[in-house]
Design a protein around this motif. Structure first.
Motif, PDB file in Angstrom:
ATOM      1  N   PHE A 106       0.850  -1.200   0.000  1.00  0.00           N
ATOM      2  CA  PHE A 106       0.000   0.000   0.000  1.00  0.00           C
ATOM      3  C   PHE A 106       0.879   1.240   0.000  1.00  0.00           C
ATOM      4  CE2 PHE A 106      -2.344   3.273   2.425  1.00  0.00           C
ATOM      5  CZ  PHE A 106      -3.476   3.381   1.624  1.00  0.00           C
ATOM      6  N   GLU A 107       0.447   2.274  -0.708  1.00  0.00           N
ATOM      7  CA  GLU A 107       1.204   3.535  -0.761  1.00  0.00           C
ATOM      8  C   GLU A 107       0.956   4.321   0.526  1.00  0.00           C
ATOM      9  OE1 GLU A 107       1.460   5.814  -4.517  1.00  0.00           O
ATOM     10  OE2 GLU A 107      -0.020   4.376  -5.258  1.00  0.00           O
ATOM     11  N   ILE A 108       1.930   4.295   1.413  1.00  0.00           N
ATOM     12  CA  ILE A 108       1.782   4.957   2.716  1.00  0.00           C
ATOM     13  C   ILE A 108       1.519   6.456   2.572  1.00  0.00           C
ATOM     14  CG2 ILE A 108       3.014   5.537   4.860  1.00  0.00           C
ATOM     15  CD1 ILE A 108       1.990   2.716   4.812  1.00  0.00           C
ATOM     16  N   LYS A 109       2.002   7.040   1.485  1.00  0.00           N
ATOM     17  CA  LYS A 109       1.806   8.483   1.292  1.00  0.00           C
ATOM     18  C   LYS A 109       0.328   8.850   1.175  1.00  0.00           C
ATOM     19  CE  LYS A 109       2.506   8.399  -3.729  1.00  0.00           C
ATOM     20  NZ  LYS A 109       3.359   8.911  -4.832  1.00  0.00           N
ATOM     21  N   LYS A 110      -0.540   7.851   0.936  1.00  0.00           N
ATOM     22  CA  LYS A 110      -1.973   8.102   0.870  1.00  0.00           C
ATOM     23  C   LYS A 110      -2.591   8.272   2.257  1.00  0.00           C
ATOM     24  CE  LYS A 110      -2.820   5.830  -3.580  1.00  0.00           C
ATOM     25  NZ  LYS A 110      -3.599   4.798  -4.297  1.00  0.00           N
ATOM     26  N   VAL A 111      -1.843   7.932   3.296  1.00  0.00           N
ATOM     27  CA  VAL A 111      -2.328   8.126   4.666  1.00  0.00           C
ATOM     28  C   VAL A 111      -2.293   9.610   5.009  1.00  0.00           C
ATOM     29  CG1 VAL A 111      -1.925   7.636   7.099  1.00  0.00           C
ATOM     30  CG2 VAL A 111      -1.599   5.830   5.407  1.00  0.00           C
ATOM     31  N   LEU A 112      -3.434  10.166   5.361  1.00  0.00           N
ATOM     32  CA  LEU A 112      -3.531  11.595   5.664  1.00  0.00           C
ATOM     33  C   LEU A 112      -3.012  11.915   7.060  1.00  0.00           C
ATOM     34  CD1 LEU A 112      -7.149  12.243   4.302  1.00  0.00           C
ATOM     35  CD2 LEU A 112      -4.981  12.603   3.102  1.00  0.00           C
ATOM     36  N   SER A 113      -3.207  10.981   7.978  1.00  0.00           N
ATOM     37  CA  SER A 113      -2.842  11.233   9.366  1.00  0.00           C
ATOM     38  C   SER A 113      -2.515   9.914  10.061  1.00  0.00           C
ATOM     39  CB  SER A 113      -3.998  11.936  10.089  1.00  0.00           C
ATOM     40  OG  SER A 113      -3.652  12.264  11.406  1.00  0.00           O
ATOM     41  N   PHE A 114      -1.534   9.961  10.963  1.00  0.00           N
ATOM     42  CA  PHE A 114      -1.079   8.778  11.687  1.00  0.00           C
ATOM     43  C   PHE A 114      -1.079   9.097  13.175  1.00  0.00           C
ATOM     44  CE2 PHE A 114       2.038   6.079  13.670  1.00  0.00           C
ATOM     45  CZ  PHE A 114       1.932   4.866  13.003  1.00  0.00           C
ATOM     46  N   HIS A 115      -1.756   8.256  13.977  1.00  0.00           N
ATOM     47  CA  HIS A 115      -1.858   8.504  15.417  1.00  0.00           C
ATOM     48  C   HIS A 115      -1.553   7.250  16.228  1.00  0.00           C
ATOM     49  CE1 HIS A 115      -4.682  11.317  13.452  1.00  0.00           C
ATOM     50  NE2 HIS A 115      -4.394  12.157  14.426  1.00  0.00           N
ATOM     51  N   PHE A 116      -1.151   7.487  17.482  1.00  0.00           N
ATOM     52  CA  PHE A 116      -1.141   6.436  18.499  1.00  0.00           C
ATOM     53  C   PHE A 116      -2.236   6.796  19.497  1.00  0.00           C
ATOM     54  CE2 PHE A 116       3.316   6.106  17.068  1.00  0.00           C
ATOM     55  CZ  PHE A 116       3.362   4.745  16.796  1.00  0.00           C
ATOM     56  N   GLY A 117      -3.197   5.881  19.688  1.00  0.00           N
ATOM     57  CA  GLY A 117      -4.297   6.140  20.612  1.00  0.00           C
ATOM     58  C   GLY A 117      -4.403   5.070  21.682  1.00  0.00           C
ATOM     59  N   ASN A 118      -5.374   5.225  22.604  1.00  0.00           N
ATOM     60  CA  ASN A 118      -5.570   4.263  23.709  1.00  0.00           C
ATOM     61  C   ASN A 118      -4.224   3.979  24.395  1.00  0.00           C
ATOM     62  OD1 ASN A 118      -8.348   3.918  22.946  1.00  0.00           O
ATOM     63  ND2 ASN A 118      -7.652   2.571  21.302  1.00  0.00           N
ATOM     64  N   LEU A 119      -3.567   5.030  24.833  1.00  0.00           N
ATOM     65  CA  LEU A 119      -2.186   4.951  25.304  1.00  0.00           C
ATOM     66  C   LEU A 119      -2.051   4.174  26.611  1.00  0.00           C
ATOM     67  CD1 LEU A 119      -1.211   8.642  24.512  1.00  0.00           C
ATOM     68  CD2 LEU A 119      -0.835   6.626  23.096  1.00  0.00           C
ATOM     69  N   GLN A 120      -1.052   3.298  26.636  1.00  0.00           N
ATOM     70  CA  GLN A 120      -0.759   2.485  27.811  1.00  0.00           C
ATOM     71  C   GLN A 120       0.746   2.540  28.103  1.00  0.00           C
ATOM     72  OE1 GLN A 120      -2.627  -1.103  26.008  1.00  0.00           O
ATOM     73  NE2 GLN A 120      -3.764  -1.240  27.929  1.00  0.00           N
TER      74      GLN A 120
END
Length: 221
Positions: A106-120
């Motif tokens: 998959f073309e990662i450049k198509k990802v608009l935003s990258f997050h880490f959630g539900n932090l532990q």
């Protein structure tokens, strides 16, 4: 968030090449310039490896020490943000296994935003801190050459941070990403559609993305 801003805001380091075998007590070389490194000439991989090499603990104590650090419980992380956003250029430097897998299909450049959630977070307990501190005092007194030459200038991981991986992209890229997920047999937690965008959320699978480092020569149990 950029790498420097992340460090300044959270007093944490992003893990450049993350994998599930990174555990509390792992030793890290943190240069003034550049990314932290898990390999450095003469540096042991783990603090209990250093104690074993210096012959101040037995093989049994070595096994038990690493086992106890691996068993530290994971808990909700009390950070300023509930979700941590990463810039696309920082994501590429992280070498996170999920991203590396997706890049092949998959073309990662198509990802608009990258997050880490539900932090532990997994934190070194006071009991383990005192145990390591006591061993450090022994190695300083009895094996100064081993201490000074291998670990005095090194940092140690005392906290590990985990988060679900969340990708946001335009809905017209959905079919392409779905095909990549199916091909790679990735476990998807959930998808949420909002407007013309869609968010994909993946479990962290015990792979940490950030760490808190403490310099060994200042470490206090």
């Amino acid at each position: 968030m950029e790498l420097k801003k992340f460090r300044n805001k959270y007093n944490l380091e992003l893990i450049p090449a993350s994998h599930e075998n990174i555990v509390l007590g792992t030793l890290v070389w943190d240069p003034l310039i550049g990314k932290p490194k898990f390999n450095h000439p003469g540096m042991p991989e783990h603090i209990f490896n250093a104690f074993l090499d210096a012959e101040i603990i037995s093989n049994e104590n070595w096994k038990n020490g690493i086992r106890d650090l691996k068993r530290e419980k994971i808990a909700f992380a009390h950070l300023a943000d509930r979700v941590i956003h990463m810039e696309s250029n920082v994501v590429n430097t992280l070498e996170h296994p999920l991203i590396k897998q997706l890049e092949n299909s998959f073309e990662i450049k198509k990802v608009l935003s990258f997050h880490f959630g539900n932090l532990q977070v997994r934190t070194m307990s006071n009991l383990n801190r005192i145990r390591i501190d006591n061993y450090l005092e022994v190695i300083k007194q009895n094996e100064w050459k081993a201490y000074d030459g291998k670990i005095r200038r090194v940092h140690m991981i005392t906290e590990l941070y985990y988060g679900s991986i969340q990708l946001i992209l335009k809905s017209d890229s959905k079919n392409e990403l779905d095909a990549a997920i199916k091909q790679l047999d990735l476990k998807l937690d959930q998808t949420i559609k909002f407007g013309k965008s869609i968010e994909y959320s993946f479990d962290h699978k015990n792979v940490p993305f950030a760490m808190r480092l403490e310099r060994l020569r200042k470490f206090n149990g």
